[in-house]
Enzyme design. Sequence first.
Site: not given
Length: 261
Positions: A76, A122, A216
């Site tokens: 992402h 992810d 992230s």
Amino acid sequence: MLKRAAAIAGVLLLATAGAATASDGHDHELIVGGTLASTTEAPWAIALTNSNSAEATGRYCGAALVSATKLITAAHCMNQPASTYTAIQGRPDLADTSVGRTSGIKSIWVHPGYDHDKNQYDFAVLTLSRPLTGVPVLPLETNPKADRKGAVPTVYGWGDTQDTGPADTLEKLAVPDLGDAACLANKEYTANGYAAATNICAGYPEGGRDACQGDSGGPLVLNGRLLGTVSWGKGCAEPGYPGVYAQISSAAKTLQTQLAR
């Protein structure tokens, strides 16, 4: 549910439509409740900056160096052209450009099973334009049993702190593995795609300590191996909402095939 990338031009990436907004009245800065880490102890921790980032340092996401030419990060995070990203190694304070090594990104591969809405797989593999030779790398954790309740992996990142630490500086935080049942019992988490086979549920039920925006893709490390990468969660360090990490073992074979190219 927020994905834990930094902002692009003031817009925070969200895990689902209608999720919380970027601003909550706090001046966010790094991993919440962590302690300072050195790039000597975590030489494989990589800061990913982006020329479109809203942060002055360009801070955007984290990554792990898994070979001299390859990084693993969160899928992402990869919503910008490859040419806009820079990988930085050996720079604990992103504002101190006198130290560290940098490389552009030659190419981006996103796991074909990545589901933006359900947050599955992810993962992204980045190929560096300039090899980071001589830097220790993180081997992948291939055993799914490594994700077990009671284990205490450590997460690394340059992300938001909610005023618990200095800005844009590498921090670390031990995050107890709570076991899949802790996140599967949370209806909001299951609605956002939490799955035992592909995710790790880790953190503190009472809140106060957690990965956050800007972390992230950063490494979750256990016994010297890359156990997972920072993926998503509700807010940061909120009671009852632990961090969700993408589990490396669930995609190890696919990732290893990509890393060999």
